[in-house]
Scaffold this active site. Structure first.
Site, mmCIF file in Angstrom:
data_model
loop_
_atom_site.group_PDB
_atom_site.id
_atom_site.type_symbol
_atom_site.label_atom_id
_atom_site.label_comp_id
_atom_site.label_asym_id
_atom_site.label_seq_id
_atom_site.Cartn_x
_atom_site.Cartn_y
_atom_site.Cartn_z
ATOM 1 N N ASP A 127 61.058 54.227 77.875
ATOM 2 C CA ASP A 127 62.554 54.722 78.135
ATOM 3 C C ASP A 127 62.371 56.157 77.633
ATOM 4 O OD1 ASP A 127 63.494 52.464 79.414
ATOM 5 O OD2 ASP A 127 64.094 51.530 77.606
ATOM 6 N N ASP A 140 65.888 52.269 85.945
ATOM 7 C CA ASP A 140 67.217 51.725 85.241
ATOM 8 C C ASP A 140 68.246 52.473 86.097
ATOM 9 O OD1 ASP A 140 65.886 50.101 83.177
ATOM 10 O OD2 ASP A 140 66.010 51.933 81.837
#
Length: 169
Positions: A127, A140
């Site tokens: 991330d 995402d």
């Protein structure tokens, strides 16, 4: 056995192309993040809203379930299988885009879970897009947009496939 007409085959292809594009962009941006950002670095992109910050997430959204990484691996694999199974009935361009976005995001997360450290079925998702309370990645974004579009299509009554008794277009 259900036969796929030319239109649904084309839509299936559109779905697969979009999924491959999401997968490619997600993995390339993760590669960039891993090579360009350090663990403690926070780079302003659109301050104060968006920063780049490298994290390795063993859990789900908001790092929920960090001790159950293998569960997320199985969930991602089931999502990929479910999307591919469902897509056999595709008869809507909008649904092809929705399923393509969801498939690309799910495949990318599955790849992270299978092939990243600390090991198979326990890998951590990379991330790096920091929105404040949430740090995510391109997959995402595809998953959230795909889920929002799925909800919208359902609310508008747009069906994935024609009903069994409807004539093909």
């Amino acid at each position: 056995m259900m036969q796929r007409n030319r239109g649904s085959s084309r839509l299936y292809g559109v779905m697969l192309i979009l999924a491959a594009l999401v997968l490619l962009v997600d993995q390339l941006t993760k590669l960039w993040a891993v090579t360009a950002l350090s663990d403690s670095e926070r780079v302003a992109v659109l301050p104060p809203l968006i920063h780049f910050r490298l994290l390795y997430n063993p859990g789900a959204a908001f790092s929920i379930g960090t001790e159950a990484t293998w569960v997320f691996t199985l969930t991602a694999a089931a999502a990929v299988a479910g999307i591919l199974y469902t897509a056999r009935r595709l008869n809507s361009p909008a649904w092809a885009l929705v399923l393509g976005a969801l498939l690309g995001g799910a495949v990318s997360h599955l790849g992270d879970r299978l092939f990243r450290e600390p090991g198979p079925a326990r890998g951590h998702v990379v991330d790096f897009i920091d929105y404040g309370p949430f740090v995510g990645n391109v997959a995402d974004i595809a998953l959230v947009c795909g889920c929002a579009a799925l909800l919208l299509l359902n609310l508008r009554g747009i069906h994935l496939a024609k009903a069994q008794n409807e004539e093909p277009a």
